[in-house]
Design an enzyme around this catalytic site. Structure first.
Site, PDB file in Angstrom:
ATOM      1  N   ALA A  14      21.136  41.808  64.911  1.00 18.13           N
ATOM      2  CA  ALA A  14      22.329  41.879  64.184  1.00 18.13           C
ATOM      3  C   ALA A  14      22.329  43.007  63.088  1.00 18.13           C
ATOM      4  CB  ALA A  14      22.603  40.591  63.297  1.00 18.13           C
ATOM      5  N   ASN A  16      15.310  37.185  61.671  1.00 17.86           N
ATOM      6  CA  ASN A  16      14.453  38.093  62.695  1.00 17.86           C
ATOM      7  C   ASN A  16      14.643  39.310  62.555  1.00 17.86           C
ATOM      8  OD1 ASN A  16      12.949  35.976  64.638  1.00 17.86           O
ATOM      9  ND2 ASN A  16      15.205  35.261  64.600  1.00 17.86           N
ATOM     10  N   HIS A  59      24.701  42.206  56.583  1.00 17.93           N
ATOM     11  CA  HIS A  59      23.383  42.510  56.625  1.00 17.93           C
ATOM     12  C   HIS A  59      23.195  44.082  56.154  1.00 17.93           C
ATOM     13  CE1 HIS A  59      21.632  39.381  58.859  1.00 17.93           C
ATOM     14  NE2 HIS A  59      22.588  39.457  59.687  1.00 17.93           N
TER      15      HIS A  59
HETATM   16  N1  LIG Z   1      16.155  38.612  67.584  1.00 17.32           N
HETATM   17  C1  LIG Z   1      17.411  38.388  67.286  1.00 17.32           C
HETATM   18  O1  LIG Z   1      18.224  38.989  67.052  1.00 17.32           O
HETATM   19  C2  LIG Z   1      17.712  36.826  67.108  1.00 17.32           C
HETATM   20  C3  LIG Z   1      16.561  35.976  67.471  1.00 17.32           C
HETATM   21  N2  LIG Z   1      16.843  34.611  67.329  1.00 17.32           N
HETATM   22  C4  LIG Z   1      15.610  33.686  67.688  1.00 17.32           C
HETATM   23  O2  LIG Z   1      15.657  33.268  69.065  1.00 17.32           O
HETATM   24  C5  LIG Z   1      15.154  32.063  69.241  1.00 17.32           C
HETATM   25  C6  LIG Z   1      16.189  31.335  70.090  1.00 17.32           C
HETATM   26  O3  LIG Z   1      17.499  31.099  69.298  1.00 17.32           O
HETATM   27  P1  LIG Z   1      18.532  30.134  69.826  1.00 17.32           P
HETATM   28  O4  LIG Z   1      18.622  30.101  71.219  1.00 17.32           O
HETATM   29  O5  LIG Z   1      19.615  30.114  68.825  1.00 17.32           O
HETATM   30  O6  LIG Z   1      17.670  28.680  69.664  1.00 17.32           O
HETATM   31  P2  LIG Z   1      17.914  27.065  70.068  1.00 17.32           P
HETATM   32  O7  LIG Z   1      17.227  26.180  69.161  1.00 17.32           O
HETATM   33  O8  LIG Z   1      19.248  26.891  70.404  1.00 17.32           O
HETATM   34  O9  LIG Z   1      16.905  26.892  71.332  1.00 17.32           O
HETATM   35  C7  LIG Z   1      15.736  27.101  71.602  1.00 17.32           C
HETATM   36  C8  LIG Z   1      15.064  26.158  72.642  1.00 17.32           C
HETATM   37  O10 LIG Z   1      13.725  26.546  72.910  1.00 17.32           O
HETATM   38  C9  LIG Z   1      12.829  25.521  72.673  1.00 17.32           C
HETATM   39  N3  LIG Z   1      11.821  25.743  72.342  1.00 17.32           N
HETATM   40  C10 LIG Z   1      11.085  25.990  71.069  1.00 17.32           C
HETATM   41  N4  LIG Z   1       9.856  25.954  71.065  1.00 17.32           N
HETATM   42  C11 LIG Z   1       9.545  26.013  72.098  1.00 17.32           C
HETATM   43  C12 LIG Z   1       8.409  26.009  72.688  1.00 17.32           C
HETATM   44  N5  LIG Z   1       7.108  26.381  72.212  1.00 17.32           N
HETATM   45  N6  LIG Z   1       8.072  26.087  74.303  1.00 17.32           N
HETATM   46  C13 LIG Z   1       9.258  25.730  74.993  1.00 17.32           C
HETATM   47  N7  LIG Z   1      10.397  25.424  74.347  1.00 17.32           N
HETATM   48  C14 LIG Z   1      10.487  25.656  73.070  1.00 17.32           C
HETATM   49  C15 LIG Z   1      13.843  24.511  71.965  1.00 17.32           C
HETATM   50  O11 LIG Z   1      13.330  23.100  71.939  1.00 17.32           O
HETATM   51  P3  LIG Z   1      13.482  22.268  70.568  1.00 17.32           P
HETATM   52  O12 LIG Z   1      15.005  22.449  69.944  1.00 17.32           O
HETATM   53  O13 LIG Z   1      13.160  20.783  71.035  1.00 17.32           O
HETATM   54  O14 LIG Z   1      12.616  22.904  69.543  1.00 17.32           O
HETATM   55  C16 LIG Z   1      15.159  24.869  72.185  1.00 17.32           C
HETATM   56  O15 LIG Z   1      15.573  24.198  73.444  1.00 17.32           O
HETATM   57  C17 LIG Z   1      14.836  31.428  67.794  1.00 17.32           C
HETATM   58  O16 LIG Z   1      13.633  31.751  67.514  1.00 17.32           O
HETATM   59  C18 LIG Z   1      15.858  32.356  67.134  1.00 17.32           C
HETATM   60  O17 LIG Z   1      15.291  32.234  65.637  1.00 17.32           O
HETATM   61  C19 LIG Z   1      18.145  34.168  66.983  1.00 17.32           C
HETATM   62  C20 LIG Z   1      19.065  35.273  66.534  1.00 17.32           C
HETATM   63  C21 LIG Z   1      18.960  36.401  66.795  1.00 17.32           C
HETATM   64  O1  LIG Z   2      22.363  37.018  63.865  1.00 13.64           O
HETATM   65  C1  LIG Z   2      21.874  37.628  62.343  1.00 13.64           C
HETATM   66  O2  LIG Z   2      22.695  37.562  61.675  1.00 13.64           O
HETATM   67  C2  LIG Z   2      20.675  37.525  62.090  1.00 13.64           C
HETATM   68  C3  LIG Z   2      19.446  36.627  62.696  1.00 13.64           C
HETATM   69  O3  LIG Z   2      19.985  35.262  62.636  1.00 13.64           O
HETATM   70  C4  LIG Z   2      18.306  36.869  62.584  1.00 13.64           C
HETATM   71  O4  LIG Z   2      18.120  38.014  62.827  1.00 13.64           O
HETATM   72  O5  LIG Z   2      17.410  35.938  62.946  1.00 13.64           O
END
Ligand SMILES: NC(=O)C1=CN([C@@H]2O[C@H](COP(=O)(O)OP(=O)(O)OC[C@H]3O[C@@H](n4cnc5c(N)ncnc54)[C@H](OP(=O)(O)O)[C@@H]3O)[C@@H](O)[C@H]2O)C=CC1
Ligand SMILES: O=C([O-])CC(=O)C(=O)O
Length: 270
Positions: free
Chosen positions: A126, A192, A220
């Site tokens: 983001a 993140n 941000h």
């Molecule tokens: N880099 C970036 O720009 C961004 C990164 N993110 C990150 O990306 C990740 C995914 O986000 P999002 O899709 O919204 O999350 P969600 O919670 O919608 O989906 C994640 C899925 O992965 C499962 N999961 C969690 N841990 C494990 C594991 N160890 N093994 C297998 N499956 C697992 C969860 O299960 P359960 O719900 O049962 O835990 C859930 O079904 C998050 O960590 C988030 O912080 C998000 C936004 C921006």
């Molecule tokens: O999407 C955003 O604004 C930032 C975010 O959640 C992340 O970096 O985890």
């Protein structure tokens, strides 16, 4: 076409699978894995082009011979599976970038990648400006601050917001100030980008998080100083439709990264 596998069938995993299904990312989606296999089944049932294998373990997912694995699950998933994927020589896209601020995890993954030539990719998410920060890091970044301002509902459920009456807030409130490595533990689904900034700059940003009931965007602000440049960037993001924590731009940045990694034209800009 490149073979892609996805770990995590939640919000972002679903968007990625749909982007491949619609041909926005030109690749084959060969496997899905999630702690809760029902989520993968629901996701796969909505796909039109190809039904990926619903893997019951990482081993099964790797058995589909992916060229690229996307982690869209959690910081724990990066710690659990990252090294095994890279040791097989398979590239890894890490979305739970916060996991890489833990030096033990980072060095373990770096070692596995260096041993096989596999690469770890991090989306810009983001924010903007990672390209300039990487350049500035060559002379040293002297100061780096990330100010994140989100509507209270985007911060609900974060361990770092426990005890804050988010629903009752009528004015902006600073709810966290501290180093990125702590921020990603207390707000794992919100900053993140703090980890992406840290990796680009070679130093951790100071992170401030404001819960602001007067805004409807995830805002941000990045400030950086080095002897060659001063950087000040403000990004005001519309939240994604299915998840207010995640900016729509973050989803697009992930799709864009996958297009670069699977396509024949590769523009490096982040
Ligand atoms: N880099 C970036 O720009 C961004 C990164 N993110 C990150 O990306 C990740 C995914 O986000 P999002 O899709 O919204 O999350 P969600 O919670 O919608 O989906 C994640 C899925 O992965 C499962 N999961 C969690 N841990 C494990 C594991 N160890 N093994 C297998 N499956 C697992 C969860 O299960 P359960 O719900 O049962 O835990 C859930 O079904 C998050 O960590 C988030 O912080 C998000 C936004 C921006
Ligand atoms: O999407 C955003 O604004 C930032 C975010 O959640 C992340 O970096 O985890």
């Amino acid at each position: 076409m490149k073979r892609v596998a996805v770990i995590g069938c939640g919000n972002i995993g679903t968007e990625i699978a749909r982007a491949v299904d619609k041909g926005v990312v030109r690749a084959r989606l060969v496997a899905l894995y999630d702690i809760e296999p029902g989520r993968c089944r629901r996701l796969a049932s909505g796909l039109e082009r190809e039904r990926p294998l619903i893997a019951e373990s990482l081993g099964q997912l790797l058995g589909q011979r992916p060229d690229l694995v996307v982690e869209a699950a959690s910081q724990e998933a990066v710690r659990q599976y990252g090294e095994q994927i890279l040791k097989r020589g398979i590239d890894l896209v890490v979305l739970s970038v916060g996991a890489l601020l833990d030096s033990e995890t980072r060095e373990r993954l770096r070692g596995a990648a260096e041993a096989t030539g596999a690469r770890i990719h991090v989306p810009s998410g983001a924010v903007a400006g990672l390209d300039a920060l990487k350049s500035m890091s060559l002379v040293g970044v002297d100061r780096l601050v990330l100010r994140t301002r989100k509507p209270p509902r985007a911060l609900a459920g974060a361990p770092g917001a426990r005890g804050v009456d988010l629903e009752g807030l009528r004015e902006p409130r600073l709810i966290y100030r501290g180093p990125a490595s702590e921020a990603v533990k207390l707000f794992p689904a919100n900053v993140n980008i703090a980890a992406a900034l840290a990796l680009a700059a070679g130093r951790e940003p100071l992170v401030e998080i404001v819960a602001d009931p007067t805004v409807d965007r995830n805002i941000h602000e990045v400030e950086a100083e080095s002897k060659v440049s001063r950087l000040h960037i403000v990004v005001e993001n519309v939240p994604s439709p299915r998840n207010p924590r995640t900016s729509y731009l973050a989803l697009l940045s992930i799709i864009d990264l996958l297009r670069s990694l699977t396509g024949s034209v590769y523009i490096i800009a982040g």
